[in-house]
Motif scaffolding. Sequence first.
Motif, PDB file in Angstrom:
ATOM      1  N   CYS A   1      -3.860   8.358  -0.097  1.00  0.00           N
ATOM      2  CA  CYS A   1      -3.453   8.372   1.303  1.00  0.00           C
ATOM      3  C   CYS A   1      -4.587   8.035   2.319  1.00  0.00           C
ATOM      4  O   CYS A   1      -4.361   7.254   3.086  1.00  0.00           O
ATOM      5  CB  CYS A   1      -2.395   9.359   1.663  1.00  0.00           C
ATOM      6  SG  CYS A   1      -0.971   9.439   0.742  1.00  0.00           S
ATOM      7  N   ASP A   2      -5.662   8.963   2.142  1.00  0.00           N
ATOM      8  CA  ASP A   2      -6.804   8.808   3.046  1.00  0.00           C
ATOM      9  C   ASP A   2      -7.533   7.533   2.809  1.00  0.00           C
ATOM     10  O   ASP A   2      -7.976   7.015   3.668  1.00  0.00           O
ATOM     11  CB  ASP A   2      -7.520  10.007   2.671  1.00  0.00           C
ATOM     12  CG  ASP A   2      -7.130  11.391   3.459  1.00  0.00           C
ATOM     13  OD1 ASP A   2      -6.079  11.376   4.030  1.00  0.00           O
ATOM     14  OD2 ASP A   2      -7.349  12.521   2.849  1.00  0.00           O
ATOM     15  N   GLU A   3      -7.643   7.160   1.728  1.00  0.00           N
ATOM     16  CA  GLU A   3      -8.511   6.050   1.423  1.00  0.00           C
ATOM     17  C   GLU A   3      -7.543   4.882   1.796  1.00  0.00           C
ATOM     18  O   GLU A   3      -8.441   3.926   2.225  1.00  0.00           O
ATOM     19  CB  GLU A   3      -8.539   5.824  -0.302  1.00  0.00           C
ATOM     20  CG  GLU A   3      -9.328   6.867  -0.819  1.00  0.00           C
ATOM     21  CD  GLU A   3      -9.358   6.774  -2.278  1.00  0.00           C
ATOM     22  OE1 GLU A   3     -10.089   7.703  -2.900  1.00  0.00           O
ATOM     23  OE2 GLU A   3      -8.800   5.958  -2.922  1.00  0.00           O
ATOM     24  N   ASP A   4      -6.408   4.817   1.783  1.00  0.00           N
ATOM     25  CA  ASP A   4      -5.582   3.617   2.370  1.00  0.00           C
ATOM     26  C   ASP A   4      -5.730   3.394   3.934  1.00  0.00           C
ATOM     27  O   ASP A   4      -6.043   2.603   4.306  1.00  0.00           O
ATOM     28  CB  ASP A   4      -4.138   3.681   1.693  1.00  0.00           C
ATOM     29  CG  ASP A   4      -3.245   2.850   2.483  1.00  0.00           C
ATOM     30  OD1 ASP A   4      -3.410   1.443   2.305  1.00  0.00           O
ATOM     31  OD2 ASP A   4      -2.426   3.029   3.314  1.00  0.00           O
ATOM     32  N   THR A   5      -5.821   4.851   4.452  1.00  0.00           N
ATOM     33  CA  THR A   5      -5.947   4.739   5.870  1.00  0.00           C
ATOM     34  C   THR A   5      -7.270   4.154   6.085  1.00  0.00           C
ATOM     35  O   THR A   5      -7.290   3.380   7.189  1.00  0.00           O
ATOM     36  CB  THR A   5      -5.789   6.388   6.346  1.00  0.00           C
ATOM     37  OG1 THR A   5      -4.515   6.554   6.107  1.00  0.00           O
ATOM     38  CG2 THR A   5      -5.990   6.218   7.873  1.00  0.00           C
ATOM     39  N   GLU A   6      -8.435   4.457   5.654  1.00  0.00           N
ATOM     40  CA  GLU A   6      -9.413   4.275   5.883  1.00  0.00           C
ATOM     41  C   GLU A   6      -9.795   2.659   5.528  1.00  0.00           C
ATOM     42  O   GLU A   6     -10.399   2.013   6.289  1.00  0.00           O
ATOM     43  CB  GLU A   6     -10.618   5.064   5.082  1.00  0.00           C
ATOM     44  CG  GLU A   6     -12.211   4.769   5.522  1.00  0.00           C
ATOM     45  CD  GLU A   6     -12.481   4.577   6.764  1.00  0.00           C
ATOM     46  OE1 GLU A   6     -11.949   5.179   7.716  1.00  0.00           O
ATOM     47  OE2 GLU A   6     -13.785   4.290   7.018  1.00  0.00           O
ATOM     48  N   ILE A   7      -9.266   2.182   4.613  1.00  0.00           N
ATOM     49  CA  ILE A   7      -9.269   0.903   4.083  1.00  0.00           C
ATOM     50  C   ILE A   7      -8.749  -0.011   5.138  1.00  0.00           C
ATOM     51  O   ILE A   7      -9.143  -1.040   5.845  1.00  0.00           O
ATOM     52  CB  ILE A   7      -8.624   0.448   2.807  1.00  0.00           C
ATOM     53  CG1 ILE A   7      -9.372   0.971   1.609  1.00  0.00           C
ATOM     54  CG2 ILE A   7      -8.271  -0.946   2.602  1.00  0.00           C
ATOM     55  CD1 ILE A   7      -8.628   0.861   0.327  1.00  0.00           C
ATOM     56  N   ASN A   8      -7.494   0.343   5.769  1.00  0.00           N
ATOM     57  CA  ASN A   8      -7.008  -0.237   6.620  1.00  0.00           C
ATOM     58  C   ASN A   8      -7.721  -0.199   8.070  1.00  0.00           C
ATOM     59  O   ASN A   8      -7.512  -1.259   8.649  1.00  0.00           O
ATOM     60  CB  ASN A   8      -5.195   0.119   6.883  1.00  0.00           C
ATOM     61  CG  ASN A   8      -4.747   0.254   5.711  1.00  0.00           C
ATOM     62  OD1 ASN A   8      -4.897  -0.981   4.587  1.00  0.00           O
ATOM     63  ND2 ASN A   8      -3.716   0.941   5.285  1.00  0.00           N
TER      64      ASN A   8
ATOM     65  N   PRO B   1       0.891  -1.209   0.133  1.00  0.00           N
ATOM     66  CA  PRO B   1       0.034  -0.074   0.024  1.00  0.00           C
ATOM     67  C   PRO B   1       0.821   1.240   0.046  1.00  0.00           C
ATOM     68  O   PRO B   1       0.414   2.217  -0.807  1.00  0.00           O
ATOM     69  CB  PRO B   1      -0.729  -0.040   1.501  1.00  0.00           C
ATOM     70  CG  PRO B   1      -0.989  -1.616   1.429  1.00  0.00           C
ATOM     71  CD  PRO B   1       0.535  -2.231   1.098  1.00  0.00           C
ATOM     72  N   LEU B   2       1.875   1.350   0.794  1.00  0.00           N
ATOM     73  CA  LEU B   2       2.704   2.471   0.680  1.00  0.00           C
ATOM     74  C   LEU B   2       3.353   2.642  -0.564  1.00  0.00           C
ATOM     75  O   LEU B   2       3.850   3.652  -0.881  1.00  0.00           O
ATOM     76  CB  LEU B   2       3.705   2.342   2.022  1.00  0.00           C
ATOM     77  CG  LEU B   2       4.751   3.700   1.952  1.00  0.00           C
ATOM     78  CD1 LEU B   2       3.992   4.885   2.092  1.00  0.00           C
ATOM     79  CD2 LEU B   2       5.711   3.537   3.186  1.00  0.00           C
TER      80      LEU B   2
END
Length: 364
Positions: free
Chosen positions: A127-134, A56-57
């Motif tokens: 980045c925000d989407e990744d945070t919410e997915i996780n 993801p990063l």
Amino acid sequence: MNVDQTPYRTIWTADDGWRVRIIDQTRLPHEFVVLDLENVEQMAEAIQVMRVRGAPLIGASTAYGVALAMNVSPSDENLAAAIETLGRTRPTAVNLHWALGDMKDCLAPLAPDQRVEAAYRRAAEICDEDTEINRRIGEYALPLIEAAARDKKPGESVNVLTHCNAGWLATVDWGTATSPIYQAHDAGISVHVWVDETRPRNQGASLTAWELGHHGVPHTVIADNAGGHLMQKGEIDLCITGTDRTTATGDVANKIGTYLKALAAHDNGVPFYVALPSPTIDWTLRDGIAEIPIEERAESEVTEMTGRTADGAVETIRIVADGSPAANPAFDVTPARLVTGLVTERGIAEASREGLLELFPERR
Ligand code: MRU
């Protein structure tokens, strides 16, 4: 997550609004160094040498790499060149190609003078989407840890084994495999993590142990070869790993050694879950072993080790006999039949084409 009481993500923009800041993960756990990146070449180098890593990063960094390129020149030629440069950095994590496709779709239709702002905006959204997915992956996997906790006697912990670093450092925030662990710990559940060292680059020993320690999560680093023994002794309640690319049929590519843990888990009846953000699904592939490209990295990652000496200096030493060659396949594929469930941001899927399509019906 917090580093010495300061909240951090793994990638963000500097106060000037255009330089991109990353934590240099090649320096951890011995030094916490933040780097400012100014152009796409620096971002490509950071991905290639693994200053930033984890699927993801890698996706988020790729998006910011395109933004840096647009900041230098938002022309069609420069967009194509940035996509080419970033696309060559690491072959296995499909998030890289997902992010490049997303950025191209966003930027190519725009006039060049609109591209810089749009690129930074879209990278920040990714980045925000990744945070919410996780965060959601953690919510869906938390009941697995809660269920294991209910079977424990007072004073016993739930023991989770993880491989490599599918933690906060491999994502923008939370981590995938670690997200339910952090959520369980924060909810007061006693959870202990067996951290696979993860040779050759030691992402478990250097990164997962570091971030769990900073969050106060009890953990123990083990040699990669210890997992099977611990499973035979009933010391592992469940395994949770990340993935760099999962096929539409549920075959999972992840850090080299994951397959052997899945085999041992299968033989010992230990549930083996994979935390899977949807950008890590490669809907074009059906047979992971035949089709997922496996990165081959430098021999030196196997023949050398880096660590801190007693006087505090960080040094690299050779551990292999002079003249012996080494091979370094960086990932392996765990067939879907060995995976108990795929934990996505939409729920837990059976590791199969039907299981994934039930949660992602728009892919039918
Ligand atoms: O080579 P790396 O360190 O980039 O490999 C990372 C992994 O294998 C992770 O498990 C995977 O990217 C999932 S990260 C949430």
